[in-house]
Design a protein around this motif. Sequence first.
Motif, short mmCIF file in Angstrom:
data_model
loop_
_atom_site.label_atom_id
_atom_site.label_comp_id
_atom_site.label_asym_id
_atom_site.label_seq_id
_atom_site.Cartn_x
_atom_site.Cartn_y
_atom_site.Cartn_z
N GLY A 1 -86.94 36.47 14.87
CA GLY A 1 -87.90 37.25 14.09
C GLY A 1 -87.22 38.09 13.01
O GLY A 1 -87.87 38.51 12.04
N ASP A 2 -85.93 38.36 13.16
CA ASP A 2 -85.23 39.16 12.14
C ASP A 2 -85.24 38.43 10.80
O ASP A 2 -85.17 37.20 10.76
CB ASP A 2 -83.74 39.37 12.53
CG ASP A 2 -83.56 40.48 13.56
OD1 ASP A 2 -84.58 41.10 13.95
OD2 ASP A 2 -82.41 40.71 13.98
N VAL B 1 -76.85 28.43 13.32
CA VAL B 1 -75.82 29.42 13.70
C VAL B 1 -75.81 30.49 12.61
O VAL B 1 -75.70 30.16 11.42
CB VAL B 1 -74.42 28.76 13.81
CG1 VAL B 1 -73.39 29.79 14.26
CG2 VAL B 1 -74.45 27.58 14.78
N TYR B 2 -75.95 31.75 13.02
CA TYR B 2 -75.87 32.82 12.02
C TYR B 2 -74.40 33.19 11.82
O TYR B 2 -73.70 33.59 12.77
CB TYR B 2 -76.69 34.06 12.42
CG TYR B 2 -76.71 35.00 11.25
CD1 TYR B 2 -77.44 34.67 10.10
CD2 TYR B 2 -75.93 36.14 11.23
CE1 TYR B 2 -77.40 35.48 8.98
CE2 TYR B 2 -75.89 36.96 10.11
CZ TYR B 2 -76.63 36.61 8.99
OH TYR B 2 -76.57 37.40 7.87
N LEU B 3 -73.92 33.02 10.59
CA LEU B 3 -72.50 33.24 10.29
C LEU B 3 -72.31 34.63 9.71
O LEU B 3 -72.64 34.89 8.56
CB LEU B 3 -72.02 32.17 9.28
CG LEU B 3 -72.24 30.72 9.70
CD1 LEU B 3 -71.91 29.77 8.55
CD2 LEU B 3 -71.40 30.39 10.93
N ARG B 4 -71.77 35.51 10.53
CA ARG B 4 -71.48 36.88 10.09
C ARG B 4 -70.18 36.87 9.30
O ARG B 4 -69.29 36.08 9.59
CB ARG B 4 -71.22 37.76 11.30
CG ARG B 4 -72.44 38.23 11.98
CD ARG B 4 -72.72 39.68 11.61
NE ARG B 4 -73.96 40.08 12.23
CZ ARG B 4 -74.96 40.68 11.58
NH1 ARG B 4 -74.82 40.99 10.30
NH2 ARG B 4 -76.06 41.01 12.19
N ARG C 1 -84.21 33.81 8.01
CA ARG C 1 -85.12 34.12 9.12
C ARG C 1 -84.53 33.57 10.40
O ARG C 1 -84.24 32.38 10.49
CB ARG C 1 -86.48 33.49 8.88
CG ARG C 1 -87.16 34.09 7.69
CD ARG C 1 -88.60 33.64 7.50
NE ARG C 1 -89.16 34.42 6.39
CZ ARG C 1 -88.93 34.15 5.11
NH1 ARG C 1 -88.21 33.11 4.77
NH2 ARG C 1 -89.42 34.93 4.17
N ILE C 2 -84.38 34.45 11.37
CA ILE C 2 -83.77 34.03 12.64
C ILE C 2 -84.87 33.45 13.53
O ILE C 2 -85.87 34.11 13.81
CB ILE C 2 -83.08 35.22 13.34
CG1 ILE C 2 -82.11 35.94 12.37
CG2 ILE C 2 -82.34 34.74 14.59
CD1 ILE C 2 -81.03 35.07 11.76
N VAL D 1 -78.55 29.54 17.86
CA VAL D 1 -77.87 29.47 19.16
C VAL D 1 -76.89 30.61 19.42
O VAL D 1 -76.38 30.74 20.53
CB VAL D 1 -77.14 28.10 19.32
CG1 VAL D 1 -78.13 26.97 19.42
CG2 VAL D 1 -76.14 27.88 18.19
N ASN D 2 -76.60 31.40 18.40
CA ASN D 2 -75.61 32.47 18.61
C ASN D 2 -76.19 33.85 18.29
O ASN D 2 -75.44 34.78 17.97
CB ASN D 2 -74.37 32.23 17.73
CG ASN D 2 -74.67 32.45 16.26
OD1 ASN D 2 -75.79 32.22 15.81
ND2 ASN D 2 -73.68 32.92 15.52
N ALA D 3 -77.54 33.96 18.38
CA ALA D 3 -78.18 35.20 17.93
C ALA D 3 -77.55 36.44 18.60
O ALA D 3 -77.15 37.38 17.91
CB ALA D 3 -79.68 35.14 18.21
#
Length: 273
Positions: A253-254, A209-212, A237-238, A243-245
């Motif tokens: 790829g980011d 999970v990417y946490l902003r 690296r994403i 799951v929350n891109a």
Amino acid sequence: MVDMKSLFEAERARRIEAKRATAAAEETSSSNADEIRAAPAPCDLSPRTPLRLADHAVGADRGVAGLHYVPDFLSADEEAAVLRGVYAPDAASRWVASGQRRVQNWGGRPSELDVAEPLPPFAAALARAVSDAGVVAEGAAPNHVLVNEYRRPAGITPHNDGDIYNPRVAIVTLSGGALIDFWAREGPASETDDEDARRPDAPSPRAQVYLRPRSLLLYEGDAYALRHGIREASVDRITPLCVNAAVAGVKVGDEVERGETRVSVVFVRKERR
Ligand SMILES: O=C(O)CCC(=O)C(=O)O
Ligand SMILES: [Fe+2]
């Protein structure tokens, strides 16, 4: 017709009150200066209405139930107000080194069920926002708050929060973002070394999970049973495991640079069992 007498009296009363207020302020500043300097920074957050958690479930693609991500849970002003509380002079003595990060524990240590300590304003305000948003047990506001501070490239090794935090944990991210991995309950994890993580036989997380900054993460149920960790890295690296891109505004790829500092506030309801 203007009543000069009452105007006069009102003005006199105003002057007396102003004089009294000045004297009171001077008195306070000379006798309680230290106390006032150490007073916790106030923290006002706007009222919340319950969130529809189903709208924020993110683990389904990877078969992980109980994973929720809420973007922009805080406004930028609210984030700044909370950070002022975290870095207020009265909180400075609460930092304790823990692995690569440092932490503040409020409401007692997670294992000390008997310690009843009022939360400082920033933690109380955020705990209330989390509870009013309906992301913790109904009628049971969090009573324990842990603040983590990570300085790039610091992370946290994969772990399970254990019984004490059960059944759910809410985490608000402030200042910088990071990718959190959810790993199987048992087994190896290549959490620290990127070279290792690229090996074809490297274990892979169940989900990421990417946490902003200003987001809220909630894990319970299946997700609670997994281990979670944040790699030691300056760049996240994403991957397709994220799951929350889309909702976090990143894509596979980011390579997302970490900010210099990430602060996370972890909310728990400690219950006597
Ligand atoms: O900083 C985070 O988001 C995770 C913190 C964490 O896992 C913990 O404090 O147990
Ligand atoms: Fe944890």
